[in-house]
Design a protein around this motif. Structure first.
Motif, PDB file in Angstrom:
ATOM      1  N   ILE A  64       0.820  -1.145   0.000  1.00 58.17           N
ATOM      2  CA  ILE A  64      -0.008  -0.017  -0.054  1.00 58.17           C
ATOM      3  C   ILE A  64       0.833   1.334  -0.053  1.00 58.17           C
ATOM      4  O   ILE A  64       1.776   1.445   0.498  1.00 58.17           O
ATOM      5  N   LYS A  65       0.724   2.189  -1.071  1.00 61.02           N
ATOM      6  CA  LYS A  65       1.260   3.416  -1.070  1.00 61.02           C
ATOM      7  C   LYS A  65       0.463   4.596  -1.244  1.00 61.02           C
ATOM      8  O   LYS A  65      -0.461   4.314  -2.384  1.00 61.02           O
ATOM      9  N   ALA A  66       0.337   5.565  -0.601  1.00 59.58           N
ATOM     10  CA  ALA A  66      -0.378   6.816  -0.747  1.00 59.58           C
ATOM     11  C   ALA A  66      -1.917   6.217  -0.852  1.00 59.58           C
ATOM     12  O   ALA A  66      -2.625   6.745  -1.824  1.00 59.58           O
ATOM     13  N   GLY A  67      -2.178   5.514  -0.076  1.00 58.65           N
ATOM     14  CA  GLY A  67      -3.630   4.889  -0.036  1.00 58.65           C
ATOM     15  C   GLY A  67      -4.009   3.862  -1.085  1.00 58.65           C
ATOM     16  O   GLY A  67      -5.226   3.590  -1.291  1.00 58.65           O
ATOM     17  N   GLU A  68      -3.070   3.663  -2.068  1.00 56.39           N
ATOM     18  CA  GLU A  68      -3.345   2.712  -3.024  1.00 56.39           C
ATOM     19  C   GLU A  68      -2.726   1.563  -3.127  1.00 56.39           C
ATOM     20  O   GLU A  68      -1.677   1.184  -2.572  1.00 56.39           O
ATOM     21  N   THR A  69      -3.325   0.216  -3.342  1.00 57.56           N
ATOM     22  CA  THR A  69      -2.885  -1.076  -3.320  1.00 57.56           C
ATOM     23  C   THR A  69      -1.745  -1.180  -4.563  1.00 57.56           C
ATOM     24  O   THR A  69      -2.272  -0.833  -5.640  1.00 57.56           O
ATOM     25  N   VAL A  70      -0.562  -1.711  -4.198  1.00 56.99           N
ATOM     26  CA  VAL A  70       0.367  -1.656  -5.076  1.00 56.99           C
ATOM     27  C   VAL A  70       0.988  -3.177  -5.243  1.00 56.99           C
ATOM     28  O   VAL A  70       0.785  -4.002  -3.925  1.00 56.99           O
ATOM     29  N   GLU A  71       1.641  -3.645  -6.390  1.00 54.54           N
ATOM     30  CA  GLU A  71       2.353  -4.944  -6.191  1.00 54.54           C
ATOM     31  C   GLU A  71       3.600  -4.712  -5.680  1.00 54.54           C
ATOM     32  O   GLU A  71       4.600  -4.016  -6.506  1.00 54.54           O
ATOM     33  N   PRO A  72       3.916  -5.403  -4.555  1.00 53.89           N
ATOM     34  CA  PRO A  72       5.187  -5.604  -3.997  1.00 53.89           C
ATOM     35  C   PRO A  72       6.354  -6.174  -4.855  1.00 53.89           C
ATOM     36  O   PRO A  72       6.131  -7.053  -5.720  1.00 53.89           O
ATOM     37  N   LYS A 102       2.291 -19.099   6.072  1.00 53.73           N
ATOM     38  CA  LYS A 102       1.247 -19.978   6.338  1.00 53.73           C
ATOM     39  C   LYS A 102       0.047 -19.991   5.268  1.00 53.73           C
ATOM     40  O   LYS A 102      -1.074 -19.740   5.877  1.00 53.73           O
ATOM     41  N   GLY A 103       0.231 -19.451   4.257  1.00 55.96           N
ATOM     42  CA  GLY A 103      -0.943 -19.351   3.245  1.00 55.96           C
ATOM     43  C   GLY A 103      -1.457 -18.089   3.316  1.00 55.96           C
ATOM     44  O   GLY A 103      -2.595 -17.895   2.295  1.00 55.96           O
ATOM     45  N   LYS A 104      -0.917 -17.192   4.086  1.00 50.27           N
ATOM     46  CA  LYS A 104      -1.741 -15.801   4.280  1.00 50.27           C
ATOM     47  C   LYS A 104      -0.595 -14.760   3.360  1.00 50.27           C
ATOM     48  O   LYS A 104       0.449 -14.621   3.715  1.00 50.27           O
ATOM     49  N   LYS A 105      -1.374 -14.092   2.380  1.00 51.61           N
ATOM     50  CA  LYS A 105      -0.426 -12.792   1.831  1.00 51.61           C
ATOM     51  C   LYS A 105      -0.627 -11.836   3.007  1.00 51.61           C
ATOM     52  O   LYS A 105      -1.552 -11.256   3.098  1.00 51.61           O
ATOM     53  N   LEU A 106       0.638 -11.225   3.367  1.00 53.94           N
ATOM     54  CA  LEU A 106       0.863 -10.008   4.130  1.00 53.94           C
ATOM     55  C   LEU A 106       0.753  -9.081   3.588  1.00 53.94           C
ATOM     56  O   LEU A 106       1.168  -8.612   2.429  1.00 53.94           O
ATOM     57  N   ASP A 107       0.015  -7.856   4.167  1.00 53.16           N
ATOM     58  CA  ASP A 107       0.080  -6.378   3.428  1.00 53.16           C
ATOM     59  C   ASP A 107       0.821  -5.787   4.436  1.00 53.16           C
ATOM     60  O   ASP A 107       1.149  -5.792   5.561  1.00 53.16           O
ATOM     61  N   VAL A 108       1.639  -4.755   3.832  1.00 50.97           N
ATOM     62  CA  VAL A 108       2.585  -4.088   4.397  1.00 50.97           C
ATOM     63  C   VAL A 108       2.549  -2.645   3.867  1.00 50.97           C
ATOM     64  O   VAL A 108       2.364  -2.271   2.763  1.00 50.97           O
ATOM     65  N   VAL A 109       2.633  -1.541   4.881  1.00 51.36           N
ATOM     66  CA  VAL A 109       2.362  -0.298   4.624  1.00 51.36           C
ATOM     67  C   VAL A 109       3.370   0.410   5.599  1.00 51.36           C
ATOM     68  O   VAL A 109       3.644  -0.073   6.836  1.00 51.36           O
ATOM     69  N   THR A 110       3.671   1.678   5.586  1.00 50.76           N
ATOM     70  CA  THR A 110       4.495   2.365   6.462  1.00 50.76           C
ATOM     71  C   THR A 110       3.735   2.664   7.663  1.00 50.76           C
ATOM     72  O   THR A 110       2.314   3.004   7.497  1.00 50.76           O
ATOM     73  N   LEU A 111       4.332   2.621   8.846  1.00 52.93           N
ATOM     74  CA  LEU A 111       3.422   2.920  10.153  1.00 52.93           C
ATOM     75  C   LEU A 111       2.922   4.569  10.003  1.00 52.93           C
ATOM     76  O   LEU A 111       1.999   4.928  10.405  1.00 52.93           O
ATOM     77  N   SER A 112       3.767   5.335   9.257  1.00 53.99           N
ATOM     78  CA  SER A 112       3.592   6.788   9.186  1.00 53.99           C
ATOM     79  C   SER A 112       2.086   6.978   8.407  1.00 53.99           C
ATOM     80  O   SER A 112       1.206   7.615   8.736  1.00 53.99           O
ATOM     81  N   GLU A 113       1.912   6.082   7.249  1.00 52.01           N
ATOM     82  CA  GLU A 113       0.921   6.284   6.336  1.00 52.01           C
ATOM     83  C   GLU A 113      -0.215   5.438   6.924  1.00 52.01           C
ATOM     84  O   GLU A 113      -1.417   6.136   7.068  1.00 52.01           O
ATOM     85  N   HIS A 114      -0.113   4.513   7.877  1.00 52.11           N
ATOM     86  CA  HIS A 114      -1.212   3.931   8.675  1.00 52.11           C
ATOM     87  C   HIS A 114      -1.793   4.902   9.750  1.00 52.11           C
ATOM     88  O   HIS A 114      -2.902   4.992   9.837  1.00 52.11           O
ATOM     89  N   VAL A 115      -0.924   5.354  10.401  1.00 50.43           N
ATOM     90  CA  VAL A 115      -1.261   6.438  11.680  1.00 50.43           C
ATOM     91  C   VAL A 115      -2.036   7.425  10.905  1.00 50.43           C
ATOM     92  O   VAL A 115      -2.945   8.113  11.626  1.00 50.43           O
ATOM     93  N   GLU A 116      -1.518   8.221   9.779  1.00 49.97           N
ATOM     94  CA  GLU A 116      -2.158   9.321   9.348  1.00 49.97           C
ATOM     95  C   GLU A 116      -3.560   8.869   8.845  1.00 49.97           C
ATOM     96  O   GLU A 116      -4.550   9.756   9.101  1.00 49.97           O
ATOM     97  N   LYS A 117      -3.817   7.712   8.237  1.00 49.90           N
ATOM     98  CA  LYS A 117      -5.088   7.282   7.986  1.00 49.90           C
ATOM     99  C   LYS A 117      -5.974   7.322   9.043  1.00 49.90           C
ATOM    100  O   LYS A 117      -7.261   7.580   8.759  1.00 49.90           O
ATOM    101  N   LYS A 118      -5.332   6.566  10.054  1.00 46.21           N
ATOM    102  CA  LYS A 118      -6.127   6.551  11.291  1.00 46.21           C
ATOM    103  C   LYS A 118      -6.638   7.837  11.926  1.00 46.21           C
ATOM    104  O   LYS A 118      -7.916   7.795  12.450  1.00 46.21           O
ATOM    105  N   ARG A 119      -5.865   8.493  11.978  1.00 45.62           N
ATOM    106  CA  ARG A 119      -6.177   9.992  12.276  1.00 45.62           C
ATOM    107  C   ARG A 119      -7.411  10.749  11.542  1.00 45.62           C
ATOM    108  O   ARG A 119      -8.140  11.233  12.275  1.00 45.62           O
ATOM    109  N   LYS A 120      -7.259  10.413  10.166  1.00 41.64           N
ATOM    110  CA  LYS A 120      -8.248  11.013   9.359  1.00 41.64           C
ATOM    111  C   LYS A 120      -9.688  10.313   9.514  1.00 41.64           C
ATOM    112  O   LYS A 120     -10.611  11.081   9.612  1.00 41.64           O
TER     113      LYS A 120
END
Length: 211
Positions: free
Chosen positions: A153-161, A168-186
């Motif tokens: 995830i970059k700038a709110g958009e899903t991207v291919e890493p 264990k069969g689960k695809k992990l999603d990764v975002v910077t904590l800065s972006e996650h925190v800013e999204k949560k605050r909004k």
């Protein structure tokens, strides 16, 4: 640690409260042993209130609490066991597993599995696992190396890493904590606005009825 104000984290924590922390209970439930350990760490911690509470020698400020954010990733979709029943759910991944995944990009300062918190009477208590973790690096260069390869995830958009992560069969999603925190605050700000709007509408209707 108990929070006294928006910018002051200097409040001492009573021993009975500390002894309820799982991270401490796994080592001891004896107040005397805890007091001895604190006194041996006199450069960082100190006893207060006649040895009834523990405090930091140098108190945290709100700004310091945010210092780790630019150095961290936020990882979601971690595997859980018994996730259908929240009361029984637990992580199906260990800290050491995440360390093996993220350490190739640089030295890691901290990995913390995340939990939902619930209100129990007037107190918050740790609830079920949220399926996410914070991975903090020791410096910005290491964080940037990992982000360049792993972000989904970059700038709110899903991207291919460049390097997709799976455990264990689960695809992990990764975002910077800065972006996650800013999204949560909004999101929190928007929720608060909506709440105020609903209160205002309710008050208007009550006034109309009175008139």
């Amino acid at each position: 640690q108990l929070r006294k104000s928006e910018d002051d984290y200097s409040g001492a924590v009573p021993l009975p409260v500390l002894l309820r922390f799982n991270s401490i209970k796994c080592h001891t439930t004896d107040a005397a042993i805890l007091i001895k350990a604190v006194k041996e760490m006199s450069g960082f911690l100190k006893m207060e209130d006649s040895d009834k509470a523990v405090a930091r020698v140098n108190a945290f400020t709100a700004a310091q609490m945010d210092d780790n954010i630019p150095l961290s990733l936020y990882v979601t979709n971690l595997p859980l066991k018994d996730e259908e029943d929240k009361s029984k759910a637990r992580y199906d991944v260990a800290i050491k597993d995440l360390k093996e995944i993220f350490e190739p990009y640089g030295e890691i300062a901290l990995i913390k599995l995340q939990f939902k918190y619930e209100i129990d009477g007037k107190r918050y208590k740790r609830g079920h696992p949220s399926g996410s973790a914070r991975v903090e690096y020791t410096n910005k260069e290491n964080l940037e190396k990992a982000a360049a390869e792993l972000l989904t995830i970059k700038a709110g958009e899903t991207v291919e890493p460049k390097k997709p992560l799976e455990f264990k069969g689960k695809k992990l999603d990764v975002v910077t904590l800065s972006e996650h925190v800013e999204k949560k605050r909004k999101e929190d700000a928007e929720a608060e606005k909506e709440k105020d709007k609903q209160k205002g509408n309710k008050k208007e209707k009550e006034n109309e009825k009175e008139n």
